[in-house]
Design a protein around this motif. Structure first.
Motif, PDB file in Angstrom:
ATOM      1  N   ILE A  49       1.013  -0.811  -5.215  1.00  0.00           N
ATOM      2  CA  ILE A  49       2.117   0.138  -5.370  1.00  0.00           C
ATOM      3  C   ILE A  49       3.029   0.103  -4.147  1.00  0.00           C
ATOM      4  O   ILE A  49       4.252   0.117  -4.263  1.00  0.00           O
ATOM      5  N   GLU A  50       2.427   0.030  -2.963  1.00  0.00           N
ATOM      6  CA  GLU A  50       3.222   0.005  -1.737  1.00  0.00           C
ATOM      7  C   GLU A  50       4.091  -1.249  -1.641  1.00  0.00           C
ATOM      8  O   GLU A  50       5.247  -1.188  -1.213  1.00  0.00           O
ATOM      9  N   TYR A  51       3.537  -2.402  -2.065  1.00  0.00           N
ATOM     10  CA  TYR A  51       4.268  -3.666  -1.952  1.00  0.00           C
ATOM     11  C   TYR A  51       5.165  -3.937  -3.150  1.00  0.00           C
ATOM     12  O   TYR A  51       5.931  -4.902  -3.145  1.00  0.00           O
ATOM     13  N   ILE A 290     -11.436  -4.849 -18.123  1.00  0.00           N
ATOM     14  CA  ILE A 290     -10.104  -4.558 -17.592  1.00  0.00           C
ATOM     15  C   ILE A 290      -9.459  -3.471 -18.444  1.00  0.00           C
ATOM     16  O   ILE A 290      -9.701  -3.371 -19.643  1.00  0.00           O
ATOM     17  N   VAL A 291      -8.649  -2.647 -17.803  1.00  0.00           N
ATOM     18  CA  VAL A 291      -7.993  -1.505 -18.442  1.00  0.00           C
ATOM     19  C   VAL A 291      -6.485  -1.645 -18.275  1.00  0.00           C
ATOM     20  O   VAL A 291      -6.003  -2.161 -17.258  1.00  0.00           O
ATOM     21  N   HIS A 292      -5.742  -1.202 -19.251  1.00  0.00           N
ATOM     22  CA  HIS A 292      -4.270  -1.306 -19.236  1.00  0.00           C
ATOM     23  C   HIS A 292      -3.706  -0.617 -17.992  1.00  0.00           C
ATOM     24  O   HIS A 292      -4.137   0.485 -17.619  1.00  0.00           O
ATOM     25  N   PRO A 293      -2.724  -1.234 -17.330  1.00  0.00           N
ATOM     26  CA  PRO A 293      -2.178  -0.655 -16.093  1.00  0.00           C
ATOM     27  C   PRO A 293      -1.517   0.698 -16.274  1.00  0.00           C
ATOM     28  O   PRO A 293      -1.345   1.436 -15.297  1.00  0.00           O
ATOM     29  N   ASP A 294      -1.143   1.052 -17.498  1.00  0.00           N
ATOM     30  CA  ASP A 294      -0.521   2.361 -17.711  1.00  0.00           C
ATOM     31  C   ASP A 294      -1.436   3.497 -17.268  1.00  0.00           C
ATOM     32  O   ASP A 294      -0.958   4.573 -16.883  1.00  0.00           O
ATOM     33  N   TYR A 295      -2.745   3.282 -17.326  1.00  0.00           N
ATOM     34  CA  TYR A 295      -3.677   4.338 -16.931  1.00  0.00           C
ATOM     35  C   TYR A 295      -3.639   4.567 -15.427  1.00  0.00           C
ATOM     36  O   TYR A 295      -3.923   5.677 -14.960  1.00  0.00           O
ATOM     37  N   LEU A 296      -3.304   3.558 -14.675  1.00  0.00           N
ATOM     38  CA  LEU A 296      -3.100   3.737 -13.239  1.00  0.00           C
ATOM     39  C   LEU A 296      -1.747   4.366 -12.964  1.00  0.00           C
ATOM     40  O   LEU A 296      -1.643   5.342 -12.205  1.00  0.00           O
ATOM     41  N   LEU A 300       0.527   8.530 -11.049  1.00  0.00           N
ATOM     42  CA  LEU A 300       1.595   8.705 -10.068  1.00  0.00           C
ATOM     43  C   LEU A 300       2.507   9.849 -10.480  1.00  0.00           C
ATOM     44  O   LEU A 300       2.653  10.160 -11.666  1.00  0.00           O
ATOM     45  N   THR A 301       3.136  10.453  -9.501  1.00  0.00           N
ATOM     46  CA  THR A 301       4.170  11.439  -9.808  1.00  0.00           C
ATOM     47  C   THR A 301       5.420  10.700 -10.280  1.00  0.00           C
ATOM     48  O   THR A 301       5.538   9.480 -10.123  1.00  0.00           O
ATOM     49  N   GLU A 302       6.347  11.452 -10.855  1.00  0.00           N
ATOM     50  CA  GLU A 302       7.582  10.825 -11.326  1.00  0.00           C
ATOM     51  C   GLU A 302       8.319  10.146 -10.170  1.00  0.00           C
ATOM     52  O   GLU A 302       8.883   9.053 -10.324  1.00  0.00           O
ATOM     53  N   GLU A 303       8.305  10.782  -9.012  1.00  0.00           N
ATOM     54  CA  GLU A 303       8.975  10.205  -7.846  1.00  0.00           C
ATOM     55  C   GLU A 303       8.274   8.929  -7.382  1.00  0.00           C
ATOM     56  O   GLU A 303       8.937   7.918  -7.095  1.00  0.00           O
ATOM     57  N   GLN A 304       6.942   8.956  -7.321  1.00  0.00           N
ATOM     58  CA  GLN A 304       6.183   7.773  -6.901  1.00  0.00           C
ATOM     59  C   GLN A 304       6.399   6.618  -7.872  1.00  0.00           C
ATOM     60  O   GLN A 304       6.546   5.469  -7.451  1.00  0.00           O
ATOM     61  N   LEU A 305       6.429   6.934  -9.160  1.00  0.00           N
ATOM     62  CA  LEU A 305       6.629   5.885 -10.156  1.00  0.00           C
ATOM     63  C   LEU A 305       8.015   5.273 -10.020  1.00  0.00           C
ATOM     64  O   LEU A 305       8.182   4.048 -10.125  1.00  0.00           O
TER      65      LEU A 305
END
Length: 317
Positions: A49-51, A290-296, A300-305
């Motif tokens: 997320i950071e990169y 493996i799990v769909h990335p949407d679950y990660l 996140l908050t709306e701002e983080q996303l």
């Protein structure tokens, strides 16, 4: 060992090279050789997320099992069955675990406030937030994605890894088979998966589609699992379950309750999780969930996303 398809005999039967790998069929005669490499980049969610790195899936669970040392026969053992061994536990309720995290974090906040208001004479005030941060990490470690590790006799790794994201065995939408096309492997692999799903309580009649990718790619010795992972990631992204176009006649010995072997692609509404198996010679087996990335991303908050999507967009451009 009789593990590879005999091209001379196959051609004598009128088959083209593209038809010689037929996993899970009555006519399967072994695998077809392939060469190549496979690379997957594994990152922590925080780093990705950071990169602004693209996130194709959550690696929720991995396991290996070596049943014995012995002859390198293409008849893998059944050791990965242990990933479904369990009794029961109330910890599987994600709302219960969320309450525990919230309660634990409130307790840490209260401790930090009290320590700052009335610090110990010999304690550096700068250490209090550091200690509080460590306590918060402990709370999350206890009740977060690895919560089930503290109850190995009650919660199986497979169920625990699913429950960490609020999922159940019914949410496994694809099983990527090692599918070598040998008589022993395909029977053993189907037996193992069906037994796991039965033990985990998957709903009867809700069969998981089995993807046998080697009908298309052949069998590379080193990167087989990496190729399978790449295919499963594509399925998560598109919702498509690819069919085995060489499935001319599914072996009746593989007709299990919880598995279906599609011969053509299926467009699903979406695949939440996929389970991969990779069985090797010498009685070695492994699996990956493996799990769909949407679950990660949903954590996140709306701002983080928004910030993550902006970084991702810059990287992709």
């Amino acid at each position: 060992m009789g593990a590879t398809s005999n091209s001379v005999e196959e051609m004598a039967c009128g088959r083209e090279p593209s038809e010689m790998s037929r996993p899970c069929t009555t006519t399967r005669t072994g695998f077809v050789e392939a060469q190549g490499a496979g690379i997957a980049v594994l990152m922590s969610a925080a780093a990705a997320i950071e990169y602004g790195a693209p996130i194709y899936a959550i690696l929720a669970h991995t396991a290996t099992a070596t049943d014995k040392q012995g002859s390198s026969l293409p008849a893998p053992g059944m050791g990965v069955l242990t990933t479904a061994r369990e009794s029961s536990s109330a910890l599987l309720d994600i709302s219960y675990r969320r309450r525990q995290i919230e309660r634990g974090l409130r307790a840490v906040d209260a401790w930090e406030a009290e320590e700052l208001a009335d610090p110990h004479p010999g304690l550096d005030l700068a250490m209090i937030p550091v200690m509080a941060s460590a306590k918060r990490s402990q709370v999350v470690d206890t009740w977060g994605t690895d919560f089930w590790r503290a109850s190995p006799d009650h919660i199986s790794p497979l169920r625990g890894a699913l429950a960490a994201w609020g999922l159940t065995p019914d949410d496994i939408g694809l099983a990527s088979f090692h599918g070598t096309g040998t008589m022993a492997n395909d029977r053993n692999e189907s037996t193992v998966l069906n037994a796991q799903l039965h033990k985990l309580g998957r709903t009867p009649g809700l069969a998981v589609p089995a993807v046998c990718q080697k009908h298309l790619t052949g069998h590379p010795k080193g990167p087989a699992a990496a190729w399978m992972l790449n295919g499963a990631l594509q399925s998560l992204r598109t919702g498509i379950v690819p069919g085995n176009r060489n499935a001319d006649n599914i072996d009746h010995n593989l007709m299990f309750e919880f598995i279906v072997y599609p011969s053509r692609p299926i467009q699903t509404p979406g695949i939440k999780a996929a389970l991969l198996k990779s069985f090797g010679f010498g009685q070695v087996g492994s699996e990956m969930l493996i799990v769909h990335p949407d679950y990660l991303l949903a954590t996140l908050t709306e701002e983080q996303l928004g910030e993550y999507n902006a970084r991702l967009g810059r990287r992709e451009s």
